[in-house]
Scaffold this motif. Sequence first.
Motif, short mmCIF file in Angstrom:
data_model
loop_
_atom_site.label_atom_id
_atom_site.label_comp_id
_atom_site.label_asym_id
_atom_site.label_seq_id
_atom_site.Cartn_x
_atom_site.Cartn_y
_atom_site.Cartn_z
N ASP A 30 30.37 8.31 -22.90
CA ASP A 30 29.07 8.69 -22.35
C ASP A 30 28.04 8.81 -23.47
OD1 ASP A 30 27.43 9.58 -20.06
OD2 ASP A 30 27.37 11.50 -21.14
N VAL A 31 28.51 8.63 -24.69
CA VAL A 31 27.67 8.75 -25.89
C VAL A 31 28.04 7.61 -26.83
CG1 VAL A 31 27.26 11.24 -25.81
CG2 VAL A 31 29.38 10.39 -26.81
N TYR A 32 27.12 7.29 -27.74
CA TYR A 32 27.30 6.12 -28.60
C TYR A 32 26.55 6.36 -29.90
CZ TYR A 32 26.69 1.27 -30.22
OH TYR A 32 26.66 0.13 -30.97
N GLU A 33 27.13 5.90 -31.00
CA GLU A 33 26.53 6.15 -32.32
C GLU A 33 25.07 5.74 -32.42
OE1 GLU A 33 29.03 5.94 -36.19
OE2 GLU A 33 29.83 4.37 -34.89
N GLN A 34 24.73 4.60 -31.86
CA GLN A 34 23.36 4.08 -31.97
C GLN A 34 22.60 4.21 -30.66
OE1 GLN A 34 22.46 3.27 -34.99
NE2 GLN A 34 24.54 3.49 -35.77
N GLU A 35 22.92 5.24 -29.89
CA GLU A 35 22.35 5.34 -28.54
C GLU A 35 20.85 5.57 -28.51
OE1 GLU A 35 22.66 9.69 -26.73
OE2 GLU A 35 24.64 8.89 -27.18
N GLU A 36 20.28 6.08 -29.59
CA GLU A 36 18.84 6.37 -29.57
C GLU A 36 18.02 5.11 -29.37
OE1 GLU A 36 19.95 5.68 -33.90
OE2 GLU A 36 20.78 6.78 -32.21
N LYS A 37 18.61 3.93 -29.65
CA LYS A 37 17.90 2.67 -29.46
C LYS A 37 18.09 2.10 -28.06
CE LYS A 37 18.70 1.55 -34.34
NZ LYS A 37 19.36 0.60 -35.28
N LEU A 38 18.97 2.75 -27.27
CA LEU A 38 19.36 2.17 -25.99
C LEU A 38 19.21 3.12 -24.81
CD1 LEU A 38 22.72 0.55 -27.18
CD2 LEU A 38 20.56 -0.66 -26.82
N PHE A 39 19.78 4.30 -24.94
CA PHE A 39 19.92 5.18 -23.79
C PHE A 39 18.59 5.78 -23.35
CE2 PHE A 39 24.72 6.33 -24.38
CZ PHE A 39 25.02 4.99 -24.27
N PHE A 40 18.55 6.18 -22.09
CA PHE A 40 17.39 6.80 -21.44
C PHE A 40 16.22 5.84 -21.26
CE2 PHE A 40 19.56 10.21 -23.88
CZ PHE A 40 20.04 10.93 -22.81
N ARG A 41 16.51 4.55 -21.19
CA ARG A 41 15.45 3.58 -20.93
C ARG A 41 16.02 2.38 -20.18
NH1 ARG A 41 14.04 2.48 -27.10
NH2 ARG A 41 14.67 4.67 -27.18
N ASP A 42 15.16 1.64 -19.49
CA ASP A 42 15.57 0.46 -18.73
C ASP A 42 15.38 -0.77 -19.61
OD1 ASP A 42 16.01 -1.62 -17.01
OD2 ASP A 42 14.49 -1.05 -15.54
N LEU A 43 16.50 -1.37 -20.03
CA LEU A 43 16.48 -2.55 -20.88
C LEU A 43 17.00 -3.78 -20.14
CD1 LEU A 43 17.84 -0.95 -24.18
CD2 LEU A 43 15.45 -1.29 -23.51
N SER A 44 16.96 -3.72 -18.81
CA SER A 44 17.56 -4.79 -18.01
C SER A 44 16.89 -6.15 -18.21
CB SER A 44 17.53 -4.41 -16.53
OG SER A 44 16.21 -4.14 -16.09
N ALA A 45 15.65 -6.16 -18.66
CA ALA A 45 14.95 -7.43 -18.88
C ALA A 45 14.91 -7.81 -20.36
CB ALA A 45 13.52 -7.33 -18.34
N ASP A 46 15.61 -7.04 -21.19
CA ASP A 46 15.57 -7.27 -22.64
C ASP A 46 16.87 -7.91 -23.14
OD1 ASP A 46 13.17 -6.00 -22.44
OD2 ASP A 46 13.83 -4.13 -23.38
N ILE A 47 16.79 -8.49 -24.31
CA ILE A 47 17.98 -8.97 -25.02
C ILE A 47 18.40 -7.85 -25.97
CG2 ILE A 47 18.96 -10.70 -26.56
CD1 ILE A 47 18.18 -11.77 -23.81
N ILE A 48 19.53 -7.24 -25.71
CA ILE A 48 19.99 -6.13 -26.55
C ILE A 48 20.52 -6.68 -27.87
CG2 ILE A 48 21.69 -4.27 -26.73
CD1 ILE A 48 21.41 -3.84 -23.74
N GLN A 49 20.00 -6.16 -28.96
CA GLN A 49 20.36 -6.66 -30.28
C GLN A 49 21.59 -5.97 -30.87
OE1 GLN A 49 18.69 -9.29 -31.59
NE2 GLN A 49 17.56 -9.28 -29.64
N ASP A 50 22.07 -4.94 -30.20
CA ASP A 50 23.22 -4.18 -30.71
C ASP A 50 24.51 -4.90 -30.33
OD1 ASP A 50 25.33 -2.32 -31.08
OD2 ASP A 50 23.94 -0.65 -30.91
N ASP A 51 25.11 -5.59 -31.29
CA ASP A 51 26.31 -6.37 -31.01
C ASP A 51 27.51 -5.48 -30.68
OD1 ASP A 51 24.90 -8.68 -31.47
OD2 ASP A 51 25.58 -8.91 -33.54
N ALA A 52 27.56 -4.29 -31.26
CA ALA A 52 28.72 -3.42 -31.04
C ALA A 52 28.79 -2.94 -29.59
CB ALA A 52 28.67 -2.23 -31.99
#
Length: 341
Positions: A267-289
Amino acid sequence: MSVNSIYNKKKIAFFSTQPYDKTFFNKYNDEFSYELDYFETQLNPQTVLLIENAAIVCVFVNDIVNEEVIRQLAEKNVKIIALRCAGFNNVDLEAAKKYNIKVCRVPAYSPQAVAEHAMAMILTLNRKTHKAYNRVREQNFALNGLLGFDLFGKTIGIIGTGNIGKAFAKIALGFGCKVLAYDIVENDEMIKDGVSFVGLNEVFKSSDIISMHCPLNDQTRHVINKDSIALMKENVMIINTSRGGLIDTACVIEGLKQGKIGYLGIDVYEQEEKLFFRDLSADIIQDDAIQRLMSFPNVLVTAHQAFFTNEALTQIALVTFNNIKSLLAQNDIENKAALLV
């Protein structure tokens, strides 16, 4: 403007604000009459400039509250940093002391919320209810690939036995599990309930399921790593609803690839500040991990959702407001666990 006049305004600048934050803090503000200033953006060295005449800032888990930010807060006459969460690894407490800024938190809002979410992740990964739901909606009623195991009689290891770990232990015991626990301080009440406190390596070696409930600090960072994974049982299940930094992501990915880790719920992730709590459904996520993790069929990711219940959000708002009220009135808080600096 004097510091006293700023205090009289009782203005709070909120960062990383979501719609539900506004709903609950606005709902319970009638009895406190604070002036609430909401910012959706994360607090960081650039966004600190948004604060105008606020004596208090209210932050969440992914806000950056390092020495640079705290220095700027002090220059703006901010006197209180109020965390609306339990964890405080993102705050430089020594810098807060240096600049004479009080730091408070919500040490316990609804431990049951997080504990229940951890068990929900275990049950979902085991019985594959998420996959069954999607299958049936497509009129596929086959059971192949949905095989699980009895939770009854399995050994669950808990790392960290604070309020949440204690609540989770009660749930695990209720399922008829053998519960092992590790913490620097043993809990007598949990021992009476049937929990066995053992060394950390014993938790790794003997547990069918390992659930993380400890804070993130220098001693716990990457406690799940190559060496600890090597000690674990084959096909072990790892659940993390605490802080992303407890897990070395690269090592866990390798453990999944090798089949050593049979299930992972985070439910948590090291680099979550770049991902969580936002809608990125139309984006290309750059976090390979995170993309690699989500590609595994035996991995379940939720986006820091464990705390998200009506009861928890109510307590977060009320405790945060009362913490601030106490600090403004007497520069102290009766519940010492809530006051960090």
